[in-house]
Enzyme design. Structure first.
Site, PDB file in Angstrom:
ATOM      1  N   ASP A 363       2.041   1.722   1.796  1.00  0.00           N
ATOM      2  CA  ASP A 363       2.609   2.966   0.865  1.00  0.00           C
ATOM      3  C   ASP A 363       3.877   3.660   1.650  1.00  0.00           C
ATOM      4  O   ASP A 363       3.425   4.237   2.474  1.00  0.00           O
ATOM      5  CB  ASP A 363       1.399   3.793   0.357  1.00  0.00           C
ATOM      6  CG  ASP A 363       1.975   4.688  -0.755  1.00  0.00           C
ATOM      7  OD1 ASP A 363       3.005   5.323  -0.695  1.00  0.00           O
ATOM      8  OD2 ASP A 363       1.155   4.852  -1.640  1.00  0.00           O
ATOM      9  N   HIS A 394       3.815   1.940  -3.445  1.00  0.00           N
ATOM     10  CA  HIS A 394       3.252   3.352  -3.962  1.00  0.00           C
ATOM     11  C   HIS A 394       3.306   3.353  -5.466  1.00  0.00           C
ATOM     12  O   HIS A 394       4.490   3.101  -6.040  1.00  0.00           O
ATOM     13  CB  HIS A 394       4.180   4.527  -3.498  1.00  0.00           C
ATOM     14  CG  HIS A 394       3.594   5.900  -4.020  1.00  0.00           C
ATOM     15  ND1 HIS A 394       2.434   6.484  -3.495  1.00  0.00           N
ATOM     16  CD2 HIS A 394       3.916   6.700  -5.028  1.00  0.00           C
ATOM     17  CE1 HIS A 394       2.004   7.579  -4.169  1.00  0.00           C
ATOM     18  NE2 HIS A 394       2.776   7.738  -5.064  1.00  0.00           N
TER      19      HIS A 394
END
Length: 475
Positions: A363, A394
């Site tokens: 992420d 993300h």
């Protein structure tokens, strides 16, 4: 890397994409920028071909574990329980996405850009409904409908489950959420998006914004949805920073939340540290610019309570948050006191709803999972489940599932279905055990009593009834 070969990109599509990128670059800048971009692409291609730069090095440094590639299965981090065992058997999506075609797994920033910055899906439309709150503020509920029913609203007698979608705290309507609504419609859900004050063109009727973890507005919206759809189960999904609002609501309401199950896509569960440490420069500037652009439309309305000049001059997300909620005209609150009241995990021990959090190692916005994910919480709280993948970015997870939709969407819908099936199975087993303990005469007495006066429950899936089992699914 494992023995699984890296998928080869489609050459024609790659050439076309590069050509379009160069044309756009030439229109915006000069030939010097185009030449530099060509040299950069050629250098990166040569490094990939020669093996000097493996594809996994494109992931954020230190995130990807060595020896794990696109075929690595996600890991479910949770407290061992009957529900956890049931989910592992009945949720095939938990085995991970299928990374075919383009090597999306090696490009977390690209996955993030597509899901957050790309235009919303045009295959789903919304019918807006404004809800006036007790303090005369306004929030908007956008009910998702199919292409052929733009103006039609569902009947209050409908028993189709409601999927309450909570976007990120910046108010950006992302492609990720519109695709979720589209998939939910095909699965029989009735999705509705909760828009906070002044978010997504919702009018601002009071000089007040919603703090990060204040669930008051969401609580009133849930009460309205429950009043309108009394026969429907309620599920909830949040993405990114919107997970803070969902966790705050579930923690404050406990077993009275009326939510059967919930899920979070790439949640930020430690927001104070995230605001203080900051995310990568390019993402922080993009989020900061978008929020300033949204707030600039309400300079006059908010100027009575907030120093908008200081807000628009903020150089970081932390400064912006402080200017909006800590240093207002009415009072001044310290940064630590603000998070004592708005930390999404402040009442997490009171959460009485199964919650699935889908996160990835790579992420680029949240950061390294060791520093940003409370693993101990998932390993001690029987209601919380963490599905951690190696790749996905993300709110990306572009590896296709069985229906071609983003993998995270299929995983959370499977989680909802399996959770309901487990509750129904547990209720049947409990009813059978009660009848065995009561003896053969109890059924005749119950039938006679039912003939005299039969009382229908107010809510057929009351969470109070579900958790009367002494939370048997945590055994």
């Amino acid at each position: 890397m494992s023995g699984t070969p890296v998928p080869k990109p489609r050459c024609v599509a790659a050439v076309l994409a590069i050509a379009v990128l160069l044309v756009i670059t030439r229109l915006l800048w000069s030939w010097t920028v185009v030449t530099a971009l060509l040299l950069l692409c050629a250098t990166l291609f040569l490094l990939l071909r020669t093996g000097v730069l493996p594809p996994t090095s494109l992931i954020q440094t230190g995130v990807g574990a060595p020896g794990q590639g696109p075929s690595a299965e996600p890991v479910l981090r949770c407290t061992p329980s009957a529900l956890a065992s049931y989910l592992l058997v009945h949720c095939p999506s938990f085995r991970g996405p299928s990374w075919s075609g383009w090597p999306w797994w090696a490009l977390p920033s690209l996955q993030t850009s597509v899901s957050l910055l790309a235009p919303p899906s045009s295959r789903v439309h919304f019918v807006r409904e404004h809800l006036q709150l007790r303090d005369e503020g306004l929030v908007a509920l956008d009910w998702a409908v199919g292409l052929g029913a733009r103006r039609r609203r569902s009947s209050s007698n409908s028993s189709a489950p409601v999927l309450l979608c909570i976007p990120n705290s910046f108010g950006k309507m992302t492609r990720n959420f519109t695709e979720l609504c589209q998939l939910a419609l095909t699965h029989g859900y009735h999705p509705v998006i909760f828009n906070r004050r002044c978010h997504n063109d919702c009018p601002l009727s009071t000089a007040k914004l919603q703090p990060y973890g204040d669930p008051c507005d969401l609580r009133e919206a849930v009460q309205y949805i429950r009043h309108r759809r009394q026969a429907s189960r309620l599920f909830a999904v949040a993405e990114s920073t919107g997970a803070g609002l969902l966790f705050s609501y579930l923690g404050e309401c406990g077993s009275s939340s009326y939510v059967t199950a919930a899920a979070c896509i790439s949640p930020l569960l430690c927001p104070q540290e995230w605001f203080e440490d900051g995310c990568p420069w390019i993402w922080e500037k993009a989020l900061l610019l978008y929020q300033k652009f949204t707030l600039s439309r309400y300079v006059t309305a908010l100027g009575e309570a907030i120093s908008m000049e200081k807000v628009l001059r903020s150089n970081s997300l932390k400064e912006l948050e402080e200017s909006l909620f800590c240093q207002t005209g009415a009072s001044t609150t310290s940064w630590e006191s603000y998070w004592e009241r708005n930390d999404p995990l402040r009442d997490v021990d009171e959460v009485a709803t199964p919650v699935l959090c889908i996160c990835s190692h790579d992420d680029p916005i949240r950061g390294h999972p060791v520093n940003t994910l409370p693993f101990g919480l998932f390993e001690t709280n029987p209601h919380l489940f963490l599905l951690l993948t190696q790749h996905g970015g993300h709110c990306g997870f572009l590896g296709a599932g069985q229906t071609g939709a983003p993998w995270s969407h299929e995983a959370l819908l499977e989680f909802f279905k399996s959770t309901v099936d487990f509750f129904v199975m547990e209720e049947k087993l409990k009813g059978l055990a009660d009848r065995k303990r009561a003896g053969p005469g109890a059924s005749h007495k119950a039938a006679a009593g039912a003939g005299v006066c039969r009382q229908e429950p107010v809510c057929t899936h009351s969470m109070h009834q579900i958790y009367k089992w002494q939370r048997s699914y945590t055994r």
